[in-house]
Scaffold this motif. Structure first.
Motif, mmCIF file in Angstrom:
data_model
loop_
_atom_site.group_PDB
_atom_site.id
_atom_site.type_symbol
_atom_site.label_atom_id
_atom_site.label_comp_id
_atom_site.label_asym_id
_atom_site.label_seq_id
_atom_site.Cartn_x
_atom_site.Cartn_y
_atom_site.Cartn_z
ATOM 1 N N PRO A 75 0.806 -1.230 0.000
ATOM 2 C CA PRO A 75 0.000 0.000 0.000
ATOM 3 C C PRO A 75 0.833 1.272 0.000
ATOM 4 O O PRO A 75 2.008 1.283 0.380
ATOM 5 N N ALA A 76 0.194 2.344 -0.428
ATOM 6 C CA ALA A 76 0.808 3.666 -0.369
ATOM 7 C C ALA A 76 0.791 4.155 1.072
ATOM 8 O O ALA A 76 0.028 3.680 1.898
ATOM 9 N N LYS A 77 1.652 5.101 1.353
ATOM 10 C CA LYS A 77 1.712 5.786 2.657
ATOM 11 C C LYS A 77 2.147 4.894 3.817
ATOM 12 O O LYS A 77 1.802 5.162 4.962
ATOM 13 N N ILE A 78 2.913 3.841 3.534
ATOM 14 C CA ILE A 78 3.546 3.102 4.626
ATOM 15 C C ILE A 78 4.618 4.018 5.193
ATOM 16 O O ILE A 78 5.346 4.675 4.459
ATOM 17 N N GLY A 79 4.734 4.066 6.487
ATOM 18 C CA GLY A 79 5.733 4.919 7.121
ATOM 19 C C GLY A 79 5.215 6.289 7.493
ATOM 20 O O GLY A 79 5.969 7.123 7.988
ATOM 21 N N PHE A 80 3.938 6.544 7.249
ATOM 22 C CA PHE A 80 3.308 7.801 7.633
ATOM 23 C C PHE A 80 2.238 7.483 8.667
ATOM 24 O O PHE A 80 1.483 6.536 8.489
ATOM 25 N N ASN A 81 2.146 8.288 9.728
ATOM 26 C CA ASN A 81 1.052 8.041 10.675
ATOM 27 C C ASN A 81 -0.237 8.628 10.120
ATOM 28 O O ASN A 81 -0.234 9.309 9.098
ATOM 29 N N ASN A 82 -1.342 8.353 10.771
ATOM 30 C CA ASN A 82 -2.662 8.716 10.237
ATOM 31 C C ASN A 82 -2.848 10.210 10.009
ATOM 32 O O ASN A 82 -3.479 10.609 9.039
ATOM 33 N N ASP A 83 -2.326 11.033 10.893
ATOM 34 C CA ASP A 83 -2.528 12.478 10.724
ATOM 35 C C ASP A 83 -1.467 13.116 9.826
ATOM 36 O O ASP A 83 -1.524 14.303 9.550
ATOM 37 N N GLY A 84 -0.487 12.337 9.373
ATOM 38 C CA GLY A 84 0.511 12.838 8.442
ATOM 39 C C GLY A 84 1.587 13.702 9.064
ATOM 40 O O GLY A 84 2.404 14.279 8.362
ATOM 41 N N LYS A 85 1.629 13.779 10.381
ATOM 42 C CA LYS A 85 2.613 14.639 11.045
ATOM 43 C C LYS A 85 3.959 13.954 11.225
ATOM 44 O O LYS A 85 4.938 14.614 11.502
ATOM 45 N N CYS A 86 3.986 12.634 11.076
ATOM 46 C CA CYS A 86 5.234 11.892 11.277
ATOM 47 C C CYS A 86 5.519 11.022 10.064
ATOM 48 O O CYS A 86 4.741 10.150 9.707
ATOM 49 N N GLN A 87 6.658 11.293 9.427
ATOM 50 C CA GLN A 87 7.119 10.469 8.319
ATOM 51 C C GLN A 87 8.336 9.702 8.804
ATOM 52 O O GLN A 87 9.289 10.287 9.300
ATOM 53 N N ARG A 88 8.312 8.390 8.670
ATOM 54 C CA ARG A 88 9.424 7.552 9.104
ATOM 55 C C ARG A 88 10.493 7.522 8.013
ATOM 56 O O ARG A 88 10.270 7.952 6.884
ATOM 57 N N SER A 89 11.643 6.957 8.343
ATOM 58 C CA SER A 89 12.761 6.934 7.399
ATOM 59 C C SER A 89 12.557 5.946 6.255
ATOM 60 O O SER A 89 13.149 6.104 5.196
ATOM 61 N N LEU A 90 11.745 4.921 6.444
ATOM 62 C CA LEU A 90 11.389 3.989 5.370
ATOM 63 C C LEU A 90 9.914 4.187 5.061
ATOM 64 O O LEU A 90 9.079 4.110 5.965
ATOM 65 N N TYR A 91 9.580 4.416 3.803
ATOM 66 C CA TYR A 91 8.198 4.734 3.477
ATOM 67 C C TYR A 91 7.897 4.450 2.008
ATOM 68 O O TYR A 91 8.800 4.210 1.204
ATOM 69 N N THR A 92 6.596 4.453 1.697
ATOM 70 C CA THR A 92 6.137 4.382 0.317
ATOM 71 C C THR A 92 5.241 5.591 0.072
ATOM 72 O O THR A 92 4.597 6.083 0.994
ATOM 73 N N LEU A 93 5.202 6.043 -1.147
ATOM 74 C CA LEU A 93 4.313 7.138 -1.525
ATOM 75 C C LEU A 93 3.125 6.622 -2.332
ATOM 76 O O LEU A 93 2.024 7.136 -2.214
#
Length: 175
Positions: A75-93
């Protein structure tokens, strides 16, 4: 009902004092432990947000995921929390299997780190039957396979509950 230590007023006072002191000590230890863990993980790229950090080390790789002989969507947005305030170092867009890794300095990211951030149910997989391929070649490191820029990864997992007999045809060949 009289609880032990609560009948005599002197014993009651002593018991309540003991319970209060024990509670204060327990809460203090829990708070101190949480504080120490947060301090220790401040520079851990797998546990902190990268928002606002100058991330000069960047990796982009692709991952294809097969679970029980069926292609699974990443899925998209792995590594982002629900409110979008925290982006982790590994993620998908997007959901095309492209993985991004960023950090302030070079870090040995692994496929397993991405699966951990994603909360992929690795414990439900039979690791003796599962494989990781890097650019078409099986990796001997399994989930400890390092992520490298521009590489293509293929993760083939077999769940513990998977019935392999469904994949075989036990009927005699027909002429």
């Amino acid at each position: 009902m009289n609880w032990p230590g609560m009948g005599d007023p002197y014993k009651r006072k002593k018991t309540l004092r003991f319970l209060i002191i024990t509670a204060v000590i327990g809460i203090s230890v829990a708070a101190a432990s949480t504080f120490v863990q947060q301090l220790a993980n401040m520079d851990n790229p797998l546990k902190v947000c990268i928002n606002g950090k100058n991330t000069s080390y960047k990796i982009k790789a692709t991952l294809e995921l097969i679970v029980d002989n069926k292609k699974a969507e990443i899925p998209a947005k792995i590594g982002f929390n629900n409110d979008g305030k925290c982006q982790r170092s590994l993620y998908t867009l997007t959901d095309d299997g492209t993985i991004y890794a960023e950090w302030v300095e070079e870090y040995p990211f692994q496929i397993g780190h991405f699966l951990w951030i994603w909360d992929f149910p690795l414990r439900d997989m039979d690791q003796t039957k599962s494989r990781i391929y890097v650019n078409g070649i099986e990796s001997e490191n399994f989930i400890n396979t390092p992520l490298q820029d521009g590489y293509h990864y293929k993760a083939v997992f077999t769940s513990k509950a998977y019935d392999e007999s469904k994949d075989k045809d036990y009927l005699p060949p027909q002429n």
